[in-house]
Design a protein around this motif. Structure first.
Motif, PDB file in Angstrom:
ATOM      1  N   MET A 224       0.826  -1.205   0.000  1.00 48.39           N
ATOM      2  CA  MET A 224       0.000   0.000   0.000  1.00 48.39           C
ATOM      3  C   MET A 224       0.866   1.263   0.000  1.00 48.39           C
ATOM      4  O   MET A 224       0.520   2.259  -0.636  1.00 48.39           O
ATOM      5  CB  MET A 224      -0.978  -0.045   1.174  1.00 48.39           C
ATOM      6  CG  MET A 224      -1.956  -1.219   1.049  1.00 48.39           C
ATOM      7  SD  MET A 224      -3.098  -1.410   2.426  1.00 48.39           S
ATOM      8  CE  MET A 224      -4.355  -0.207   1.983  1.00 48.39           C
ATOM      9  N   LEU A 227       1.929   1.559  -3.605  1.00 48.51           N
ATOM     10  CA  LEU A 227       0.846   2.069  -4.444  1.00 48.51           C
ATOM     11  C   LEU A 227       0.695   3.575  -4.293  1.00 48.51           C
ATOM     12  O   LEU A 227       0.461   4.286  -5.283  1.00 48.51           O
ATOM     13  CB  LEU A 227      -0.476   1.386  -4.079  1.00 48.51           C
ATOM     14  CG  LEU A 227      -0.742   0.003  -4.648  1.00 48.51           C
ATOM     15  CD1 LEU A 227      -2.095  -0.499  -4.157  1.00 48.51           C
ATOM     16  CD2 LEU A 227      -0.701  -0.004  -6.170  1.00 48.51           C
ATOM     17  N   ALA A 228       0.810   4.065  -3.077  1.00 46.95           N
ATOM     18  CA  ALA A 228       0.699   5.512  -2.860  1.00 46.95           C
ATOM     19  C   ALA A 228       1.812   6.248  -3.597  1.00 46.95           C
ATOM     20  O   ALA A 228       1.592   7.324  -4.171  1.00 46.95           O
ATOM     21  CB  ALA A 228       0.747   5.812  -1.363  1.00 46.95           C
ATOM     22  N   ASN A 231       1.010   6.090  -7.302  1.00 51.99           N
ATOM     23  CA  ASN A 231      -0.156   6.933  -7.546  1.00 51.99           C
ATOM     24  C   ASN A 231       0.230   8.390  -7.788  1.00 51.99           C
ATOM     25  O   ASN A 231      -0.480   9.124  -8.488  1.00 51.99           O
ATOM     26  CB  ASN A 231      -1.123   6.823  -6.357  1.00 51.99           C
ATOM     27  CG  ASN A 231      -2.390   7.623  -6.531  1.00 51.99           C
ATOM     28  OD1 ASN A 231      -2.455   8.791  -6.161  1.00 51.99           O
ATOM     29  ND2 ASN A 231      -3.402   6.988  -7.094  1.00 51.99           N
ATOM     30  N   THR A 253      -4.533   2.454  -9.345  1.00 53.17           N
ATOM     31  CA  THR A 253      -3.845   2.415  -8.058  1.00 53.17           C
ATOM     32  C   THR A 253      -4.807   2.767  -6.924  1.00 53.17           C
ATOM     33  O   THR A 253      -4.759   2.166  -5.850  1.00 53.17           O
ATOM     34  CB  THR A 253      -2.631   3.356  -8.034  1.00 53.17           C
ATOM     35  OG1 THR A 253      -3.046   4.687  -8.342  1.00 53.17           O
ATOM     36  CG2 THR A 253      -1.562   2.899  -9.025  1.00 53.17           C
ATOM     37  N   THR A 254      -5.697   3.721  -7.172  1.00 54.33           N
ATOM     38  CA  THR A 254      -6.691   4.102  -6.163  1.00 54.33           C
ATOM     39  C   THR A 254      -7.653   2.948  -5.903  1.00 54.33           C
ATOM     40  O   THR A 254      -8.012   2.662  -4.748  1.00 54.33           O
ATOM     41  CB  THR A 254      -7.469   5.344  -6.627  1.00 54.33           C
ATOM     42  OG1 THR A 254      -6.546   6.426  -6.830  1.00 54.33           O
ATOM     43  CG2 THR A 254      -8.511   5.762  -5.596  1.00 54.33           C
ATOM     44  N   LEU A 257      -5.911   0.261  -3.751  1.00 53.95           N
ATOM     45  CA  LEU A 257      -5.864   0.670  -2.338  1.00 53.95           C
ATOM     46  C   LEU A 257      -7.213   0.441  -1.670  1.00 53.95           C
ATOM     47  O   LEU A 257      -7.296  -0.095  -0.554  1.00 53.95           O
ATOM     48  CB  LEU A 257      -5.462   2.141  -2.232  1.00 53.95           C
ATOM     49  CG  LEU A 257      -3.982   2.455  -2.469  1.00 53.95           C
ATOM     50  CD1 LEU A 257      -3.775   3.944  -2.701  1.00 53.95           C
ATOM     51  CD2 LEU A 257      -3.125   1.971  -1.305  1.00 53.95           C
ATOM     52  N   GLU A 261      -8.413  -2.155   1.529  1.00 55.43           N
ATOM     53  CA  GLU A 261      -9.129  -1.643   2.700  1.00 55.43           C
ATOM     54  C   GLU A 261     -10.443  -2.388   2.889  1.00 55.43           C
ATOM     55  O   GLU A 261     -10.842  -2.716   4.018  1.00 55.43           O
ATOM     56  CB  GLU A 261      -9.369  -0.141   2.568  1.00 55.43           C
ATOM     57  CG  GLU A 261      -8.107   0.710   2.671  1.00 55.43           C
ATOM     58  CD  GLU A 261      -7.454   0.671   4.051  1.00 55.43           C
ATOM     59  OE1 GLU A 261      -8.072   0.148   5.008  1.00 55.43           O
ATOM     60  OE2 GLU A 261      -6.315   1.157   4.173  1.00 55.43           O
TER      61      GLU A 261
END
Length: 332
Positions: A224, A227-228, A231, A253-254, A257, A261
Motif C-alpha cells: 500500500m 501504491l501511494a 499513484n 492504483t486508487t 488501495l 481496505e
C-alpha cells in the motif's frame, strides 16, 4: 502448436509486447522488447523457462527481424519465476547483463538459490496456521515444480531505486516498491509519461500479496505504501506484467488501495463475529474451498498478509495453542 502471441493493440515505436506462455489461470506473461535507434535491444521480464517458451523467443525475435546477438541487456521487474525464469538461459545465449534490484536478488537466492529451503519452510509455516497435513504435502511438491522454470539463475547486475536506464530510445527511472515482491522495480519514463509496471499494478486483477517465512514481515503495508508512491506519478500509459496495457493508471492504483481496505474490513468483521480461528479456516472463508494447489498457496499467503496488517493496526491478536497451531481473534 503454440505460437508467440504479439501485441493485439498498438504499441509505441521501439516497443513490442511478447506474450510468453505460463500456467493457468494467467496463461501468459507480458515480456517487452525495447529497441534503441542504434539497434540495441532491451528485454524486460523474459518469462518462465520451458522448452516451449524457449521456442517462443526464437520465433518472436525472428518475426521482428532480430537475433539473440541484438540483445543488449535483460531487465527484471522482480524475482518471480514467470518474470525471472528465462533470464539465466538468455544470458547464457547472449552474455549480456541481467539487471534487478538488490532486494530482488536476495529474494531470488532465498527462494531458488543453492541453499534455499522454501519447499520445507513454507509447508511448515502453513501447517502451524491450520492447513491440513495432506495439503502441506501438496504445497511441498508444488514448490519443487518451479526449479526447472528458473534454472540457471542469472549473474545479476544491481540497479537501485532512482537509477536510470536507456531503453527504446528514452530514459526510464527505476521505482522500487514492495508487497507483491520485495524489491519490485517499475520503470517510469517522465518524458512520455509511460510506465513498465510489472506486477505492481495490474489492470484487471489484484496482484497477489503474500506473507512468507523469511521475507517481508508486513507485505500488505509495503504494498500500500508502494501504491501511494506510484499513484503520485503522472502516467498516461502503463505496460503491466499481465493482461493488456492500459491508460487508467492513477485510477487503478486508487482502486487497488480501496480493494485492500475493503478486504481488511471484511476480515475484521469475520474476526468480530466468530471465535478465534486459524488462518486456513479464514482463507477458506475468504476464497472458498475449491482452489487448486497453486491458487491455495496464493490465497493462504494473502490471507496471512491481511491478518498481519490487522495486527499491525491493533485490530487483531494471535495466540499459539498447545498443539502449536496459531489462532487469530479480534482486538479493540
Amino acid at each position: 502448436m503454440k505460437r508467440t502471441r504479439n501485441e493485439a493493440i498498438s504499441m509505441p515505436a521501439g516497443m513490442h509486447r511478447i506474450q510468453i506462455t505460463m500456467s493457468f489461470p494467467l496463461r501468459w506473461v507480458n515480456s517487452y522488447i525495447l529497441t534503441e535507434p542504434d539497434g540495441k535491444v532491451s528485454i524486460v521480464d523474459p518469462g518462465p523457462r520451458t522448452a516451449g517458451t524457449e521456442q517462443e523467443w526464437h520465433d518472436a525475435l525472428a518475426e521482428l527481424g532480430l537475433t539473440f546477438q541484438d540483445i543488449h541487456q535483460i531487465v527484471l521487474t522482480h524475482h518471480h519465476p514467470d518474470h525471472l525464469g528465462l533470464s539465466g538461459w538468455m544470458q547464457q545465449m547472449t552474455g549480456v547483463p541481467v539487471l534487478m534490484s538488490a532486494r530482488s536478488r536476495q529474494e531470488a537466492d532465498y527462494m531458488w538459490g543453492p541453499e534455499a529451503s522454501i519447499d520445507e519452510r513454507l509447508p511448515d509455516y502453513y501447517r502451524i496456521h491450520g492447513m491440513p497435513e495432506y495439503k502441506t504435502v501438496e504445497i511441498k511438491e508444488h514448490m519443487k515444480t518451479f526449479i526447472s522454470q528458473i534454472t540457471p539463475l542469472p549473474e545479476v547486475t544491481l540497479i537501485a531505486d532512482g537509477e536510470t536506464l536507456r531503453m527504446g530510445g528514452q530514459t526510464w527511472i527505476a521505482v522500487e516498491t514492495g508487497g507483491h515482491a520485495p524489491g519490485h522495480l517499475s520503470f517510469y519514463a517522465p518524458e512520455s509519461r509511460e510506465i513498465l509496471c510489472g506486477d505492481a499494478v495490474l489492470p484487471q486483477i489484484s496482484p497477489n500479496i503474500s506473507l512468507q517465512p523469511g521475507s517481508d514481515p508486513e507485505p500488505l503495508q509495503s504494498y500500500m505504501q508502494g501504491l501511494a508512491r506510484l499513484n503520485a506519478l503522472t502516467v498516461e500509459r502503463a505496460y503491466p506484467g499481465h493482461r493488456n496495457p492500459f491508460t487508467r493508471f492513477t485510477e487503478r492504483t486508487t482502486e487497488l488501495l480501496a480493494h485492500h481496505e475493503e478486504r481488511l474490513a471484511k476480515l475484521s468483521e469475520r474476526l468480530q463475529e466468530s471465535p478465534p480461528a486459524h488462518a486456513y479456516d479464514i482463507c477458506l472463508h475468504l476464497f472458498g474451498d475449491r482452489l487448486g494447489t497453486h491458487q491455495l498457496r496464493f490465497a493462504m499467503s494473502e490471507t496471512l498478509a491481511h491478518l498481519q496488517e490487522l495486527i499491525r493496526r491493533g485490530l487483531a491478536i494471535e495466540a499459539q495453542e498447545p498443539d502449536g497451531i496459531i489462532y487469530f481473534q479480534y482486538h479493540q
